[in-house]
Design an enzyme around this catalytic site. Structure first.
Site, PDB file in Angstrom:
ATOM      1  N   GLY A  81      42.893  37.173  53.147  1.00 27.45           N
ATOM      2  CA  GLY A  81      42.748  38.546  53.623  1.00 27.45           C
ATOM      3  C   GLY A  81      41.756  39.336  52.802  1.00 27.45           C
ATOM      4  O   GLY A  81      41.137  38.809  51.870  1.00 27.45           O
ATOM      5  N   CYS A 136      28.308  34.020  37.209  1.00 21.89           N
ATOM      6  CA  CYS A 136      28.531  35.111  36.260  1.00 21.89           C
ATOM      7  C   CYS A 136      27.857  34.825  34.928  1.00 21.89           C
ATOM      8  O   CYS A 136      27.527  35.734  34.189  1.00 21.89           O
ATOM      9  CB  CYS A 136      30.019  35.335  36.064  1.00 21.89           C
ATOM     10  SG  CYS A 136      30.842  33.853  35.558  1.00 21.89           S
ATOM     11  N   GLU A 160      37.992  38.358  34.560  1.00 21.89           N
ATOM     12  CA  GLU A 160      36.730  37.645  34.300  1.00 21.89           C
ATOM     13  C   GLU A 160      35.712  38.302  35.206  1.00 21.89           C
ATOM     14  O   GLU A 160      35.768  38.144  36.428  1.00 21.89           O
ATOM     15  CB  GLU A 160      36.859  36.170  34.691  1.00 21.89           C
ATOM     16  CG  GLU A 160      38.027  35.436  34.066  1.00 21.89           C
ATOM     17  CD  GLU A 160      37.662  34.824  32.731  1.00 21.89           C
ATOM     18  OE1 GLU A 160      36.496  34.879  32.332  1.00 21.89           O
ATOM     19  OE2 GLU A 160      38.575  34.297  32.082  1.00 21.89           O
ATOM     20  N   VAL A 193      45.314  42.704  50.799  1.00 21.05           N
ATOM     21  CA  VAL A 193      46.079  41.607  50.188  1.00 21.05           C
ATOM     22  C   VAL A 193      45.932  41.614  48.659  1.00 21.05           C
ATOM     23  O   VAL A 193      46.922  41.454  47.925  1.00 21.05           O
ATOM     24  CB  VAL A 193      45.639  40.256  50.802  1.00 21.05           C
ATOM     25  CG1 VAL A 193      46.288  39.089  50.084  1.00 21.05           C
ATOM     26  CG2 VAL A 193      45.994  40.222  52.277  1.00 21.05           C
ATOM     27  N   GLY A 194      44.695  41.837  48.175  1.00 17.81           N
ATOM     28  CA  GLY A 194      44.476  41.873  46.722  1.00 17.81           C
ATOM     29  C   GLY A 194      45.280  42.994  46.077  1.00 17.81           C
ATOM     30  O   GLY A 194      45.920  42.805  45.034  1.00 17.81           O
ATOM     31  N   GLY A 222      40.427  42.225  50.178  1.00 17.67           N
ATOM     32  CA  GLY A 222      40.877  42.689  48.873  1.00 17.67           C
ATOM     33  C   GLY A 222      41.714  43.961  48.902  1.00 17.67           C
ATOM     34  O   GLY A 222      42.800  44.009  48.309  1.00 17.67           O
ATOM     35  N   PRO A 223      41.212  45.007  49.598  1.00 25.19           N
ATOM     36  CA  PRO A 223      41.977  46.268  49.549  1.00 25.19           C
ATOM     37  C   PRO A 223      43.381  46.161  50.148  1.00 25.19           C
ATOM     38  O   PRO A 223      44.232  47.003  49.846  1.00 25.19           O
ATOM     39  CB  PRO A 223      41.098  47.237  50.360  1.00 25.19           C
ATOM     40  CG  PRO A 223      39.709  46.681  50.197  1.00 25.19           C
ATOM     41  CD  PRO A 223      39.882  45.187  50.180  1.00 25.19           C
ATOM     42  N   GLU A 257      23.866  43.438  36.841  1.00 30.18           N
ATOM     43  CA  GLU A 257      24.021  42.080  37.362  1.00 30.18           C
ATOM     44  C   GLU A 257      23.441  42.040  38.781  1.00 30.18           C
ATOM     45  O   GLU A 257      23.898  42.771  39.653  1.00 30.18           O
ATOM     46  CB  GLU A 257      25.505  41.707  37.395  1.00 30.18           C
ATOM     47  CG  GLU A 257      25.724  40.294  37.875  1.00 30.18           C
ATOM     48  CD  GLU A 257      27.193  39.918  37.918  1.00 30.18           C
ATOM     49  OE1 GLU A 257      27.982  40.629  38.563  1.00 30.18           O
ATOM     50  OE2 GLU A 257      27.545  38.896  37.301  1.00 30.18           O
ATOM     51  N   LYS A 317      45.043  34.448  46.189  1.00 31.64           N
ATOM     52  CA  LYS A 317      44.297  35.112  47.257  1.00 31.64           C
ATOM     53  C   LYS A 317      42.845  34.696  47.085  1.00 31.64           C
ATOM     54  O   LYS A 317      42.149  35.116  46.170  1.00 31.64           O
ATOM     55  CB  LYS A 317      44.420  36.637  47.160  1.00 31.64           C
ATOM     56  CG  LYS A 317      43.694  37.354  48.275  1.00 31.64           C
ATOM     57  CD  LYS A 317      42.729  38.367  47.697  1.00 31.64           C
ATOM     58  CE  LYS A 317      41.792  38.960  48.701  1.00 31.64           C
ATOM     59  NZ  LYS A 317      40.736  38.030  49.151  1.00 31.64           N
TER      60      LYS A 317
HETATM   61  P1  NAD Z   1      34.614  40.885  44.331  1.00 32.06           P
HETATM   62  O1  NAD Z   1      35.051  41.679  43.163  1.00 32.06           O
HETATM   63  O2  NAD Z   1      34.011  41.593  45.478  1.00 32.06           O
HETATM   64  O3  NAD Z   1      35.840  40.063  44.933  1.00 32.06           O
HETATM   65  C1  NAD Z   1      36.627  39.223  44.130  1.00 32.06           C
HETATM   66  C2  NAD Z   1      37.995  39.089  44.776  1.00 32.06           C
HETATM   67  O4  NAD Z   1      38.649  40.364  44.717  1.00 32.06           O
HETATM   68  C3  NAD Z   1      37.952  38.710  46.249  1.00 32.06           C
HETATM   69  O5  NAD Z   1      39.014  37.830  46.535  1.00 32.06           O
HETATM   70  C4  NAD Z   1      38.145  40.047  46.950  1.00 32.06           C
HETATM   71  O6  NAD Z   1      38.725  39.937  48.234  1.00 32.06           O
HETATM   72  C5  NAD Z   1      39.128  40.723  46.000  1.00 32.06           C
HETATM   73  N1  NAD Z   1      39.149  42.188  46.112  1.00 32.06           N
HETATM   74  C6  NAD Z   1      38.209  43.013  46.644  1.00 32.06           C
HETATM   75  N2  NAD Z   1      38.635  44.289  46.594  1.00 32.06           N
HETATM   76  C7  NAD Z   1      39.858  44.278  46.018  1.00 32.06           C
HETATM   77  C8  NAD Z   1      40.807  45.294  45.685  1.00 32.06           C
HETATM   78  N3  NAD Z   1      40.570  46.578  45.965  1.00 32.06           N
HETATM   79  N4  NAD Z   1      41.947  44.917  45.075  1.00 32.06           N
HETATM   80  C9  NAD Z   1      42.202  43.621  44.786  1.00 32.06           C
HETATM   81  N5  NAD Z   1      41.362  42.622  45.099  1.00 32.06           N
HETATM   82  C10 NAD Z   1      40.188  42.942  45.702  1.00 32.06           C
HETATM   83  O7  NAD Z   1      33.629  39.778  43.757  1.00 32.06           O
HETATM   84  P2  NAD Z   1      32.815  38.672  44.563  1.00 32.06           P
HETATM   85  O8  NAD Z   1      31.691  39.366  45.271  1.00 32.06           O
HETATM   86  O9  NAD Z   1      33.741  37.814  45.349  1.00 32.06           O
HETATM   87  O10 NAD Z   1      32.246  37.777  43.359  1.00 32.06           O
HETATM   88  C11 NAD Z   1      31.118  38.122  42.641  1.00 32.06           C
HETATM   89  C12 NAD Z   1      31.467  38.787  41.321  1.00 32.06           C
HETATM   90  O11 NAD Z   1      32.364  37.960  40.588  1.00 32.06           O
HETATM   91  C13 NAD Z   1      30.282  38.964  40.419  1.00 32.06           C
HETATM   92  O12 NAD Z   1      30.297  40.246  39.835  1.00 32.06           O
HETATM   93  C14 NAD Z   1      30.464  37.907  39.354  1.00 32.06           C
HETATM   94  O13 NAD Z   1      29.863  38.143  38.130  1.00 32.06           O
HETATM   95  C15 NAD Z   1      31.938  37.845  39.242  1.00 32.06           C
HETATM   96  N6  NAD Z   1      32.331  36.567  38.668  1.00 32.06           N
HETATM   97  C16 NAD Z   1      32.817  36.502  37.392  1.00 32.06           C
HETATM   98  C17 NAD Z   1      33.156  35.287  36.811  1.00 32.06           C
HETATM   99  C18 NAD Z   1      33.689  35.200  35.420  1.00 32.06           C
HETATM  100  O14 NAD Z   1      34.270  34.172  35.063  1.00 32.06           O
HETATM  101  N7  NAD Z   1      33.537  36.213  34.609  1.00 32.06           N
HETATM  102  C19 NAD Z   1      33.015  34.136  37.538  1.00 32.06           C
HETATM  103  C20 NAD Z   1      32.518  34.225  38.827  1.00 32.06           C
HETATM  104  C21 NAD Z   1      32.201  35.446  39.391  1.00 32.06           C
END
Ligand code: NAD
Length: 471
Positions: free
Chosen positions: A199, A280, A243, A204-205, A201-202, A378, A168
């Site tokens: 899709g 990150c 991650e 499809v995720g 997150g809330p 962050e 996803k």
């Molecule tokens: P996010 O957590 O908003 O979204 C990440 C993914 O999760 C997306 O595909 C999103 O659609 C999905 N998602 C959202 N709500 C969900 C739910 N309720 N259930 C399941 N899936 C859901 O993060 P973002 O804004 O896309 O990315 C930025 C964040 O990612 C930052 O905090 C950054 O530090 C972190 N990040 C971490 C690493 C690492 O390797 N540690 C690498 C890159 C980014």
């Protein structure tokens, strides 16, 4: 009807008619859309991945690695085109995007292939045969900031170990993932081994996190969503690797020559502003001896001059826009919080530049209280906090004094001293005197930056079950 999902080796339509617009952060214009997919899409993709698992898990590791190697070749062939897609949907400056976005994705796959060659698939232990087998069907949930690499870091390892995947992609930057699925298709990876759904997150995720036929979720994203995924996955006792965010520190020890200090400061600015600070592992805290604070401010301000916000398609631009309007507002709120907390604004502004695009000014704060909001949370934007220390012991405490632990840096005139301080930092990837990135080295988090590792053989270990045959 648009065929946007890649499921069971075919482009298929979503069960949902709703669409999500994708916006170019530089022009603020809509550049396309993807389906706001449904839980039914996940069901179909998981069923395909489950069917494919039978054969793929029994395919020789060398054959699986050969497919992944061909996928890397195909991405390399399309590197320029995919770079343009990333620039359009994320706003990463083109000169950086080619190697840091697409190049890194290719490296992930090649490192997985290399690691597969020497991986201990089977090894004797006294009267046992220790066997490493694929975990099963993996749900990969990924963010927008490195939209290719965040997926390839997972699927390279998952595919060579014999797992099948349902990806996803982020709804903010989904077109890079589509290009990856096209490449999967072009190199003939067997149907069902790689599936892509789109899709929110809330919907499809979460359908992935709770799915009874998904054996493991590999999640990269924010801490709040990571925690939600861990909670949901607990219902089926799935393995989960997360991650998450970071607040990495570069520690400049008190023995640096003027020349070394003048190298370390701009290096940290670069490591902070890479991809607009939306990494990150961004080095967002510069920890310096109090006696050298003024020198650090001057060097940082000088380095920042090269980061005028600009069009990411322009070859000279080093700082593009934030990915979305919401992200820009979030970053500006943090800059305001820094000013309100009394930090000294050395460069940057609480206001966005007066131009189209989700830009913010490259910002440097000094005299930052290590416990203040901007030094603890962050920000995910081009905001560097310079923090002074009085003793090396205090420098280590400051570096370790957040909930995160993903990366860091140590600089010293004495490489052995630098290494000994690096060992004390509670984070996974530490640059010592500017040491280069290594794609075979482990990447991941200590503390609330998550658990699990990606990269080379460490990435493969995430996707295997270990069992023993007693002989
Ligand atoms: P996010 O957590 O908003 O979204 C990440 C993914 O999760 C997306 O595909 C999103 O659609 C999905 N998602 C959202 N709500 C969900 C739910 N309720 N259930 C399941 N899936 C859901 O993060 P973002 O804004 O896309 O990315 C930025 C964040 O990612 C930052 O905090 C950054 O530090 C972190 N990040 C971490 C690493 C690492 O390797 N540690 C690498 C890159 C980014």
């Amino acid at each position: 009807m648009t065929l946007d999902l890649y499921v069971d080796g075919r482009w298929t339509a979503s069960a949902s008619a709703e669409r999500i617009d994708v916006v170019d952060p530089t022009s603020e214009e809509r550049i396309g859309s993807v389906p706001a997919g449904a839980a039914d899409d996940v069901d179909t993709a998981v069923a395909a991945a489950r069917r494919a698992f039978g054969q793929w898990s029994q395919t020789a590791p060398s054959t699986r690695a050969e497919f992944v190697s061909r996928l890397a070749d195909e991405l390399e062939r399309r590197q320029d085109e995919i770079t343009d897609i990333v620039v359009a949907e994320v706003g990463t400056p083109r000169r950086v995007a080619r190697w840091a976005q697409v190049g890194l994705g290719i490296v992930d796959l090649r490192e997985a292939v290399t690691a597969a060659k020497d991986f201990p698939w089977e090894e004797p232990l006294r009267n046992s045969l220790i066997v490493r087998e694929p975990v099963g069907v993996i749900g990969c949930i990924t963010p927008w900031n490195y939209p290719l690499h965040q997926i390839t870091a997972k699927i390279g390892a998952a595919l060579v170990t014999g797992c099948t995947v349902v990806v996803k992609a982020s709804e903010v930057a989904p077109f890079t993932a589509r290009a990856l699925a096209e490449a999967v298709d072009a190199v003939g990876i067997p149907a069902g081994v790689f599936n892509l759904v789109h899709g929110y997150g809330p919907i499809v995720g979460e359908a992935i996190a709770v799915h009874p036929d998904i054996d493991m979720v590999s999640f990269t994203g924010s801490n709040s969503v990571g925690k939600r995924v861990l909670e949901l996955a607990a219902g089926t006792v799935k393995r989960v690797s997360v991650e998450l965010g970071g607040k990495s520190a570069a520690v400049l020890l008190d023995d640096l020559s003027d020349e070394e200090f003048a190298t370390a400061v701009p290096h940290t600015v670069r490591a902070c502003y890479m991809n607009g600070g939306q990494s990150c592992n961004a080095q967002t805290r510069l920890v310096v001896p109090r006696s050298r604070l003024a020198e650090a401010e001057e060097l940082a301000a000088k380095a920042v001059a090269a980061y005028a916000p600009g069009d990411p398609t322009d070859g000279d631009t080093k700082l593009g826009p934030m990915v979305t309007a919401a992200q820009r507002e979030r970053v500006l709120d943090y800059i305001r919080a820094g000013v309100e907390a009394g930090a000294k604004l050395v460069a940057g502004s609480v206001d966005a530049p007066a131009r189209t695009g989700f830009f913010v000014e490259p910002t440097v704060f000094s005299e930052v209280d290590p416990d203040s909001t901007i030094a603890q949370e962050e920000i995910f934007g081009p905001v560097l906090s310079i923090i002074a220390y009085d003793t090396p012991e205090q420098a280590v405490e400051i570096a370790n004094g957040t909930i995160f632990g993903i990366a860091g840096a140590v600089w010293s005139g004495d490489p052995e001293r630098a290494k000994s301080v690096a060992r004390r930092l509670r984070a996974t990837q530490i640059e010592v005197n500017g040491g280069k990135f290594n794609g075979a080295a482990p990447f991941g988090g200590f503390k609330q930056s998550g658990h699990g590792r990606e990269g080379g053989a460490f990435g493969l270990e995430e996707f295997v079950e270990i069992k023993s045959l007693q002989l």
